[in-house]
Motif scaffolding. Structure first.
Motif, PDB file in Angstrom:
ATOM      1  N   UNK A   1     127.306   5.363 -31.473  1.00 53.39           N
ATOM      2  CA  UNK A   1     128.536   5.372 -31.260  1.00 53.39           C
ATOM      3  C   UNK A   1     129.403   3.811 -30.920  1.00 53.39           C
ATOM      4  N   UNK A   2     130.084   3.179 -31.804  1.00 50.81           N
ATOM      5  CA  UNK A   2     130.359   1.933 -31.665  1.00 50.81           C
ATOM      6  C   UNK A   2     131.057   1.078 -30.766  1.00 50.81           C
ATOM      7  N   UNK A   3     131.308   0.068 -30.068  1.00 49.03           N
ATOM      8  CA  UNK A   3     132.391  -0.197 -29.356  1.00 49.03           C
ATOM      9  C   UNK A   3     133.740  -0.915 -30.082  1.00 49.03           C
ATOM     10  N   UNK A   4     134.490  -1.606 -28.606  1.00 49.15           N
ATOM     11  CA  UNK A   4     136.244  -1.318 -30.013  1.00 49.15           C
ATOM     12  C   UNK A   4     135.773  -2.932 -30.197  1.00 49.15           C
ATOM     13  N   UNK A   5     136.423  -3.153 -30.984  1.00 46.58           N
ATOM     14  CA  UNK A   5     136.647  -4.766 -31.911  1.00 46.58           C
ATOM     15  C   UNK A   5     137.992  -5.408 -30.980  1.00 46.58           C
ATOM     16  N   UNK A   6     137.774  -6.309 -31.505  1.00 43.31           N
ATOM     17  CA  UNK A   6     138.865  -7.926 -30.690  1.00 43.31           C
ATOM     18  C   UNK A   6     140.134  -6.694 -31.137  1.00 43.31           C
ATOM     19  N   UNK A   7     139.779  -6.978 -32.691  1.00 44.23           N
ATOM     20  CA  UNK A   7     141.132  -6.691 -32.993  1.00 44.23           C
ATOM     21  C   UNK A   7     141.831  -5.033 -32.850  1.00 44.23           C
ATOM     22  N   UNK A   8     141.166  -4.509 -32.545  1.00 48.11           N
ATOM     23  CA  UNK A   8     141.252  -3.498 -32.679  1.00 48.11           C
ATOM     24  C   UNK A   8     142.169  -2.987 -30.649  1.00 48.11           C
ATOM     25  N   UNK A   9     141.689  -3.993 -29.773  1.00 51.94           N
ATOM     26  CA  UNK A   9     142.200  -3.979 -29.108  1.00 51.94           C
ATOM     27  C   UNK A   9     143.381  -4.379 -28.114  1.00 51.94           C
ATOM     28  N   UNK A  10     143.615  -5.315 -29.927  1.00 50.48           N
ATOM     29  CA  UNK A  10     145.002  -6.577 -29.681  1.00 50.48           C
ATOM     30  C   UNK A  10     145.702  -5.209 -30.171  1.00 50.48           C
ATOM     31  N   UNK A  11     145.932  -4.467 -31.408  1.00 47.02           N
ATOM     32  CA  UNK A  11     146.483  -3.682 -31.730  1.00 47.02           C
ATOM     33  C   UNK A  11     146.764  -2.417 -30.850  1.00 47.02           C
ATOM     34  N   UNK A  12     145.728  -2.359 -30.417  1.00 49.09           N
ATOM     35  CA  UNK A  12     146.372  -0.822 -29.040  1.00 49.09           C
ATOM     36  C   UNK A  12     146.811  -1.548 -27.660  1.00 49.09           C
ATOM     37  N   UNK A  13     146.957  -2.795 -27.149  1.00 48.60           N
ATOM     38  CA  UNK A  13     147.484  -3.392 -26.717  1.00 48.60           C
ATOM     39  C   UNK A  13     149.129  -3.541 -27.306  1.00 48.60           C
ATOM     40  N   UNK A  14     149.042  -3.893 -28.610  1.00 55.57           N
ATOM     41  CA  UNK A  14     150.489  -4.336 -28.691  1.00 55.57           C
ATOM     42  C   UNK A  14     151.317  -2.709 -29.091  1.00 55.57           C
ATOM     43  N   UNK A  15     150.645  -1.802 -29.131  1.00 51.68           N
ATOM     44  CA  UNK A  15     150.752  -0.543 -30.253  1.00 51.68           C
ATOM     45  C   UNK A  15     151.032   0.654 -29.508  1.00 51.68           C
ATOM     46  N   UNK A  16     149.371   0.514 -28.485  1.00 57.27           N
ATOM     47  CA  UNK A  16     149.638   1.897 -28.040  1.00 57.27           C
ATOM     48  C   UNK A  16     148.537   2.906 -29.176  1.00 57.27           C
ATOM     49  N   UNK A  17     148.016   2.159 -30.081  1.00 56.24           N
ATOM     50  CA  UNK A  17     147.708   2.858 -31.484  1.00 56.24           C
ATOM     51  C   UNK A  17     146.163   2.920 -31.599  1.00 56.24           C
ATOM     52  N   UNK A  18     145.131   3.768 -30.568  1.00 57.24           N
ATOM     53  CA  UNK A  18     143.984   3.991 -31.179  1.00 57.24           C
ATOM     54  C   UNK A  18     142.934   4.942 -30.868  1.00 57.24           C
ATOM     55  N   UNK A  19     142.216   5.193 -32.186  1.00 60.42           N
ATOM     56  CA  UNK A  19     141.503   6.719 -32.582  1.00 60.42           C
ATOM     57  C   UNK A  19     141.442   7.427 -31.442  1.00 60.42           C
ATOM     58  N   UNK A  20     140.816   9.035 -30.933  1.00 63.51           N
ATOM     59  CA  UNK A  20     140.736   9.470 -29.894  1.00 63.51           C
ATOM     60  C   UNK A  20     139.560   9.282 -29.062  1.00 63.51           C
ATOM     61  N   UNK A  21     138.714   8.844 -30.841  1.00 60.05           N
ATOM     62  CA  UNK A  21     137.105   8.754 -30.472  1.00 60.05           C
ATOM     63  C   UNK A  21     136.775   7.599 -29.289  1.00 60.05           C
ATOM     64  N   UNK A  22     137.454   6.665 -30.076  1.00 61.88           N
ATOM     65  CA  UNK A  22     137.577   5.308 -29.541  1.00 61.88           C
ATOM     66  C   UNK A  22     138.201   5.582 -27.668  1.00 61.88           C
ATOM     67  N   UNK A  23     139.278   6.153 -27.855  1.00 67.57           N
ATOM     68  CA  UNK A  23     139.934   6.556 -26.599  1.00 67.57           C
ATOM     69  C   UNK A  23     138.618   6.751 -25.987  1.00 67.57           C
ATOM     70  N   UNK A  24     138.063   7.387 -26.550  1.00 66.64           N
ATOM     71  CA  UNK A  24     136.368   8.076 -25.045  1.00 66.64           C
ATOM     72  C   UNK A  24     135.897   6.964 -25.027  1.00 66.64           C
ATOM     73  N   UNK A  25     134.873   6.719 -25.678  1.00 65.44           N
ATOM     74  CA  UNK A  25     134.278   5.761 -26.094  1.00 65.44           C
ATOM     75  C   UNK A  25     135.196   4.108 -24.791  1.00 65.44           C
ATOM     76  N   UNK A  26     136.313   4.602 -24.771  1.00 62.83           N
ATOM     77  CA  UNK A  26     136.806   3.251 -23.555  1.00 62.83           C
ATOM     78  C   UNK A  26     136.709   3.762 -22.151  1.00 62.83           C
TER      79      UNK A  26
END
Ligand SMILES: [Zn+2]
Lengths: 248, 182
Positions: A1-26
């Motif tokens: 499993x890969x790490x979350x990219x910075x872009x994905x984190x910003x998107x997550x913080x702005x909109x709350x959108x993050x795939x369930x896989x990445x949420x588990x990883x986080x």
């Protein structure tokens, strides 16, 4: 499993959108959590910085500069068509003089044409630029500023202007100039009639406000008609509703 | 007419009722002033620029298009002023005082929060002007990406990519400064 990219984190913080896989990883990955917290700190700090109040001195400077500019603009407008303005001013002065001395003389002057008619004549004589709308506007503004006394002719010419002038700027100025004559017989009623003909939102609103203040019953019908229109401007609608509440 | 929309007030100004501008000044002076503060990082310049902005609203009133957003048009004028400003003056990155830029101290704000805000403004000052502008508009002025796209005549997706990239850049500078301080 890969790490979350910075872009994905910003998107997550702005909109709350993050795939369930990445949420588990986080949930399990410390390095991704650290990155998340760093971005959170920066973004929340940006959010928490408020606005500085404009210092009183600065506000005062702005207000003064604006006032100065407004009076400069006004005198500039007048200067451009000074010939016509001067001609009309002379007439208005004459009108006053007549009013103040003898009624006979004032009748004579009233028997001259209305200011707006005079303007047409003056502008034809001068054959200046075809900027006739601004010239007419100047005259109507002058009528408002000079506050000449009531006369049937003046009133009629203002109403004609309000209802038929091709320029909305001139029609609007005519509405403003008519406010002073609201206590005269039928003026409010004629304004209510005029409301039915107007299509420009600013003119509609200014007529509605005037009629509301006068509590003019004749305004109820045109107001209701206005509210039935689908294409009505939202500001007009708001104002019409308030007016109906007050008048009806 | 106390609740007249901005657009309506602007139309009133266009119609020659120039005093209606005062209503727009009182609605927008704080936002415009803070936009300049965070863009130029200078209190005196921001006061001057705010004043000039409203003078330009008056002067160029006929270029406002009826039916379009007054706010967007206003910030178009303000942006151009910032551009002109930076043609004349370069920001002296470490010379600005955060006290000129940040709101006056509130009692309920703790030390840590205040330090973070100061560090953030320092980090902001090290961004290139055009990048800083993106954050000022999106984060401090609270504009939507759509509105910034219209303002800058760019696509929404391009704006979003740039804002995100700038946040990354800001984060790096911010923690560099924070580590440096500690
Ligand atoms: Zn990870």
């Amino acid at each position: 499993m890969r790490h979350i990219t910075e872009e994905e984190i910003i998107e997550f913080l702005e909109t709350g959108a993050l795939s369930s896989e990445l949420k588990e990883h986080l949930a399990d990955c410390e390095s991704c959590q650290k990155l998340q917290h760093e971005f959170e700190e920066v973004i929340s700090t940006m959010d928490s910085i408020g606005e500085k109040k404009v210092p009183d001195m600065v506000q005062l400077d702005i207000a003064q500069a604006v006032a100065k500019e407004i009076s400069k603009e006004r005198s500039r407008g007048g200067f451009q068509i000074w010939q016509i303005a001067a001609a009309v001013a002379l007439l208005i002065v004459g009108f006053y003089a007549g009013k103040l001395t003898t009624d006979d003389r004032s009748d004579e002057i009233i028997a001259l044409q209305s200011q707006v008619d005079v303007l047409k004549e003056v502008s034809m004589m001068n054959t200046l630029q075809p900027s006739s709308a601004s010239e007419r506007l100047q005259v109507v503004n002058m009528i408002e500023a000079e506050k000449p006394a009531y006369s049937e002719k003046l009133l009629n010419s203002l109403f004609t202007t309000l209802n038929t002038d091709e320029s909305p700027n001139v029609r609007y100025a005519a509405a403003q100039a008519l406010v002073r004559f609201m206590d005269q017989q039928d003026v409010a009623m004629r304004m209510a009639e005029s409301l039915e003909q107007q299509t420009d939102p600013l003119i509609q609103i200014s007529l509605i406000s005037i009629l509301m203040e006068a509590q003019e019953k004749h305004a109820i019908k045109p107001l209701k008609k206005l509210l039935e229109q689908d294409s009505i401007n939202t500001d007009v609608k708001k104002q019409a509703k308030i007016a109906l509440d007050i008048i009806a | 007419m106390s609740e007249a929309s901005d657009e309506l007030l602007m139309m009133t100004v266009q119609r020659g009722q120039l005093d209606a501008l005062n209503g727009l000044v009182s609605r927008y002076q704080q936002r415009v002033y803070n936009y300049f503060l965070k863009s130029t990082l200078d209190g005196d310049d921001s006061a001057d620029l705010t004043q000039t902005t409203f003078i330009r609203v008056l002067k160029y009133r006929n270029s406002y298009k009826q039916g379009s957003s007054f706010e967007t048009w206003l910030f178009q004028i303000a942006r151009n002023q910032v551009k002109d400003h930076f043609k004349k003056i370069k920001v002296y990155k470490d010379r600005f005082t955060t006290a000129d830029i940040l709101p006056d101290q509130e009692d309920d704000k703790d030390e840590l929060q205040l330090e973070r805000e100061q560090t953030l403004m320092r980090a902001m000052s090290q961004l290139p002007e055009d990048k800083r502008e993106l954050l000022v508009l999106s984060k401090f002025q609270g504009m939507k990406y759509e509105q910034i796209a219209e303002l800058k005549d760019m696509s929404v997706s391009a704006i979003k990519v740039q804002v995100h990239r700038t946040i990354k850049q800001l984060k790096d500078i911010y923690f560099e400064l924070e580590n440096h301080l500690n």
